[in-house]
Motif scaffolding. Sequence first.
Motif, PDB file in Angstrom:
ATOM      1  N   PRO A   1      30.867   9.943  33.825  1.00  9.15           N
ATOM      2  CA  PRO A   1      30.394   8.553  33.998  1.00  9.15           C
ATOM      3  C   PRO A   1      31.322   7.539  33.320  1.00  9.15           C
ATOM      4  CG  PRO A   1      28.569   9.988  33.418  1.00  9.15           C
ATOM      5  CD  PRO A   1      29.832  10.791  33.224  1.00  9.15           C
ATOM      6  N   GLY A   2      31.835   7.886  32.162  1.00  4.32           N
ATOM      7  CA  GLY A   2      32.768   7.002  31.471  1.00  4.32           C
ATOM      8  C   GLY A   2      34.075   6.846  32.216  1.00  4.32           C
ATOM      9  N   ILE A   3      34.529   7.926  32.827  1.00  4.25           N
ATOM     10  CA  ILE A   3      35.754   7.872  33.623  1.00  4.25           C
ATOM     11  C   ILE A   3      35.581   6.855  34.737  1.00  4.25           C
ATOM     12  CG2 ILE A   3      37.156   9.145  35.304  1.00  4.25           C
ATOM     13  CD1 ILE A   3      36.695  11.663  33.594  1.00  4.25           C
ATOM     14  N   LEU A   4      34.473   6.946  35.458  1.00  2.00           N
ATOM     15  CA  LEU A   4      34.231   6.030  36.570  1.00  2.00           C
ATOM     16  C   LEU A   4      34.174   4.581  36.102  1.00  2.00           C
ATOM     17  CD1 LEU A   4      31.629   7.993  38.721  1.00  2.00           C
ATOM     18  CD2 LEU A   4      34.078   7.712  39.135  1.00  2.00           C
ATOM     19  N   SER A   5      33.565   4.342  34.948  1.00  2.00           N
ATOM     20  CA  SER A   5      33.427   2.962  34.476  1.00  2.00           C
ATOM     21  C   SER A   5      34.756   2.354  34.033  1.00  2.00           C
ATOM     22  CB  SER A   5      32.407   2.887  33.338  1.00  2.00           C
ATOM     23  OG  SER A   5      32.907   3.506  32.178  1.00  2.00           O
ATOM     24  N   LEU A   6      35.747   3.168  33.736  1.00  2.00           N
ATOM     25  CA  LEU A   6      37.058   2.671  33.300  1.00  2.00           C
ATOM     26  C   LEU A   6      38.004   2.341  34.447  1.00  2.00           C
ATOM     27  CD1 LEU A   6      37.837   5.168  30.395  1.00  2.00           C
ATOM     28  CD2 LEU A   6      37.282   2.734  30.179  1.00  2.00           C
ATOM     29  N   CYS A   7      37.692   2.821  35.616  1.00  2.00           N
ATOM     30  CA  CYS A   7      38.641   2.743  36.726  1.00  2.00           C
ATOM     31  C   CYS A   7      38.767   1.347  37.322  1.00  2.00           C
ATOM     32  CB  CYS A   7      38.225   3.712  37.829  1.00  2.00           C
ATOM     33  SG  CYS A   7      38.331   5.430  37.317  1.00  2.00           S
ATOM     34  N   ARG A   8      39.998   0.981  37.656  1.00  2.00           N
ATOM     35  CA  ARG A   8      40.260  -0.244  38.416  1.00  2.00           C
ATOM     36  C   ARG A   8      40.203   0.049  39.902  1.00  2.00           C
ATOM     37  NH1 ARG A   8      45.637  -2.478  36.066  1.00  2.00           N
ATOM     38  NH2 ARG A   8      45.907  -0.329  35.536  1.00  2.00           N
ATOM     39  N   TYR A   9      40.517   1.262  40.281  1.00  2.00           N
ATOM     40  CA  TYR A   9      40.322   1.767  41.630  1.00  2.00           C
ATOM     41  C   TYR A   9      40.211   3.280  41.541  1.00  2.00           C
ATOM     42  CZ  TYR A   9      45.417   2.231  41.441  1.00  2.00           C
ATOM     43  OH  TYR A   9      46.703   2.529  41.067  1.00  2.00           O
ATOM     44  N   ILE A  10      39.612   3.866  42.583  1.00  2.00           N
ATOM     45  CA  ILE A  10      39.329   5.302  42.572  1.00  2.00           C
ATOM     46  C   ILE A  10      39.857   5.930  43.852  1.00  2.00           C
ATOM     47  CG2 ILE A  10      37.497   7.050  42.543  1.00  2.00           C
ATOM     48  CD1 ILE A  10      35.751   4.973  41.036  1.00  2.00           C
ATOM     49  N   LEU A  11      40.522   7.062  43.696  1.00  2.00           N
ATOM     50  CA  LEU A  11      40.966   7.880  44.817  1.00  2.00           C
ATOM     51  C   LEU A  11      40.104   9.139  44.804  1.00  2.00           C
ATOM     52  CD1 LEU A  11      44.814   7.721  44.114  1.00  2.00           C
ATOM     53  CD2 LEU A  11      43.458   6.164  45.509  1.00  2.00           C
ATOM     54  N   VAL A  12      39.485   9.446  45.929  1.00  2.00           N
ATOM     55  CA  VAL A  12      38.606  10.615  45.983  1.00  2.00           C
ATOM     56  C   VAL A  12      38.766  11.298  47.342  1.00  2.00           C
ATOM     57  CG1 VAL A  12      36.628   9.212  46.711  1.00  2.00           C
ATOM     58  CG2 VAL A  12      36.206  11.416  45.637  1.00  2.00           C
ATOM     59  N   THR A  13      38.803  12.617  47.342  1.00  2.00           N
ATOM     60  CA  THR A  13      38.958  13.328  48.611  1.00  2.00           C
ATOM     61  C   THR A  13      37.632  13.375  49.357  1.00  2.00           C
ATOM     62  OG1 THR A  13      38.632  15.456  47.498  1.00  2.00           O
ATOM     63  CG2 THR A  13      40.916  14.728  47.848  1.00  2.00           C
ATOM     64  N   GLU A  14      37.734  13.375  50.679  1.00  2.00           N
ATOM     65  CA  GLU A  14      36.553  13.296  51.524  1.00  2.00           C
ATOM     66  C   GLU A  14      35.674  14.535  51.472  1.00  2.00           C
ATOM     67  OE1 GLU A  14      37.066  13.351  55.838  1.00  2.00           O
ATOM     68  OE2 GLU A  14      39.061  14.146  55.539  1.00  2.00           O
ATOM     69  N   ASP A  15      36.167  15.633  50.969  1.00  2.00           N
ATOM     70  CA  ASP A  15      35.392  16.866  50.965  1.00  2.00           C
ATOM     71  C   ASP A  15      34.352  16.932  49.855  1.00  2.00           C
ATOM     72  OD1 ASP A  15      37.526  17.004  49.170  1.00  2.00           O
ATOM     73  OD2 ASP A  15      37.750  19.167  49.375  1.00  2.00           O
ATOM     74  N   SER A  16      34.298  15.937  48.988  1.00  2.00           N
ATOM     75  CA  SER A  16      33.252  15.880  47.964  1.00  2.00           C
ATOM     76  C   SER A  16      32.417  14.625  48.170  1.00  2.00           C
ATOM     77  CB  SER A  16      33.854  15.898  46.556  1.00  2.00           C
ATOM     78  OG  SER A  16      32.793  15.846  45.606  1.00  2.00           O
ATOM     79  N   ILE A  17      31.403  14.720  49.007  1.00  2.00           N
ATOM     80  CA  ILE A  17      30.573  13.562  49.325  1.00  2.00           C
ATOM     81  C   ILE A  17      29.869  13.038  48.077  1.00  2.00           C
ATOM     82  CG2 ILE A  17      28.495  14.837  50.004  1.00  2.00           C
ATOM     83  CD1 ILE A  17      29.926  11.725  51.788  1.00  2.00           C
ATOM     84  N   ASN A  18      29.549  13.911  47.145  1.00  2.00           N
ATOM     85  CA  ASN A  18      28.928  13.484  45.901  1.00  2.00           C
ATOM     86  C   ASN A  18      29.863  12.563  45.118  1.00  2.00           C
ATOM     87  OD1 ASN A  18      26.777  13.510  43.965  1.00  2.00           O
ATOM     88  ND2 ASN A  18      28.026  14.871  42.716  1.00  2.00           N
ATOM     89  N   MET A  19      31.119  12.969  44.968  1.00  2.00           N
ATOM     90  CA  MET A  19      32.078  12.149  44.245  1.00  2.00           C
ATOM     91  C   MET A  19      32.379  10.859  45.005  1.00  2.00           C
ATOM     92  SD  MET A  19      34.655  14.991  42.592  1.00  2.00           S
ATOM     93  CE  MET A  19      35.363  13.994  41.286  1.00  2.00           C
ATOM     94  N   VAL A  20      32.359  10.913  46.336  1.00  2.00           N
ATOM     95  CA  VAL A  20      32.572   9.704  47.143  1.00  2.00           C
ATOM     96  C   VAL A  20      31.458   8.704  46.884  1.00  2.00           C
ATOM     97  CG1 VAL A  20      32.597   8.781  49.496  1.00  2.00           C
ATOM     98  CG2 VAL A  20      33.926  10.826  48.964  1.00  2.00           C
ATOM     99  N   SER A  21      30.193   9.159  46.949  1.00  2.00           N
ATOM    100  CA  SER A  21      29.079   8.220  46.764  1.00  2.00           C
ATOM    101  C   SER A  21      29.009   7.702  45.332  1.00  2.00           C
ATOM    102  CB  SER A  21      27.755   8.849  47.192  1.00  2.00           C
ATOM    103  OG  SER A  21      27.413   9.941  46.380  1.00  2.00           O
ATOM    104  N   GLU A  22      29.299   8.534  44.353  1.00  2.00           N
ATOM    105  CA  GLU A  22      29.317   8.067  42.964  1.00  2.00           C
ATOM    106  C   GLU A  22      30.423   7.032  42.758  1.00  2.00           C
ATOM    107  OE1 GLU A  22      29.632  11.748  40.873  1.00  2.00           O
ATOM    108  OE2 GLU A  22      27.471  12.097  40.917  1.00  2.00           O
ATOM    109  N   SER A  23      31.566   7.249  43.372  1.00  2.00           N
ATOM    110  CA  SER A  23      32.669   6.297  43.274  1.00  2.00           C
ATOM    111  C   SER A  23      32.299   4.967  43.921  1.00  2.00           C
ATOM    112  CB  SER A  23      33.929   6.867  43.936  1.00  2.00           C
ATOM    113  OG  SER A  23      34.344   8.036  43.279  1.00  2.00           O
ATOM    114  N   ALA A  24      31.680   5.026  45.099  1.00  2.00           N
ATOM    115  CA  ALA A  24      31.284   3.813  45.810  1.00  2.00           C
ATOM    116  C   ALA A  24      30.196   3.048  45.058  1.00  2.00           C
ATOM    117  CB  ALA A  24      30.808   4.163  47.217  1.00  2.00           C
ATOM    118  N   SER A  25      29.498   3.718  44.172  1.00  2.00           N
ATOM    119  CA  SER A  25      28.455   3.069  43.369  1.00  2.00           C
ATOM    120  C   SER A  25      29.020   2.249  42.216  1.00  2.00           C
ATOM    121  CB  SER A  25      27.489   4.123  42.812  1.00  2.00           C
ATOM    122  OG  SER A  25      26.857   4.804  43.859  1.00  2.00           O
TER     123      SER A  25
END
Length: 139
Positions: free
Chosen positions: A42-66
Motif C-alpha cells: 500500500p505504501g508503494i502505491l501511495s508513493l508512485c507518480r505513475y504505475i506500470l502494471v501487466t495486464e495479467d494481474s487484474i488485482n494489481m491493475v484495479s488497485e493501481s487504478a484506485s
Amino acid sequence: FIISTSRRTEKQVVYFIQDKIRGKKSFIYAEFPGYSEGSHYPGILSLCRYILVTEDSINMVSESASCGVPVIILGVEKKKKQLIFDRTLEKLTEKGYAEYLPADKLNTLSEKITEIKEKKFNKLNEAEECARKILQSIT
C-alpha cells in the motif's frame, strides 16, 4: 523506480528480475511477495507518480487504478486469444482510469510515459460506488 511482483509471479521470473535490477541505483526499492520480508505494497502505491502494471494481474491493475495516478497497463503475450479480464481492462481505459499499451508496442513505453505524465486520470472507487447503490436500493 520501485518494483513489486504479484504473489503469483513464477519463481524464475522473480529471480530474473532480481538479477537484472541488482546493483542498479535507479531502483530504490524492490519487493517480491513470497520472497521478501513483509510487504509495503500500500505504501508503494501511495508513493508512485505513475504505475506500470501487466495486464495479467487484474488485482494489481484495479488497485493501481484506485490510486488516481497515471496507470499504464502493459500487454503481455497471450497463449490464448483473450484473457478473461480483457473486457474489464477495456472498460478501465474507456472510463479514464488507465491507458493500455499492447505487447507489440512495448518498445514505445518511454513515449507513452511521457504522454501520460500530464494527463488527469480518474480514481477507481468501486467499493464506494457499490455501497451507494446498495443504500439507494434499501432506503
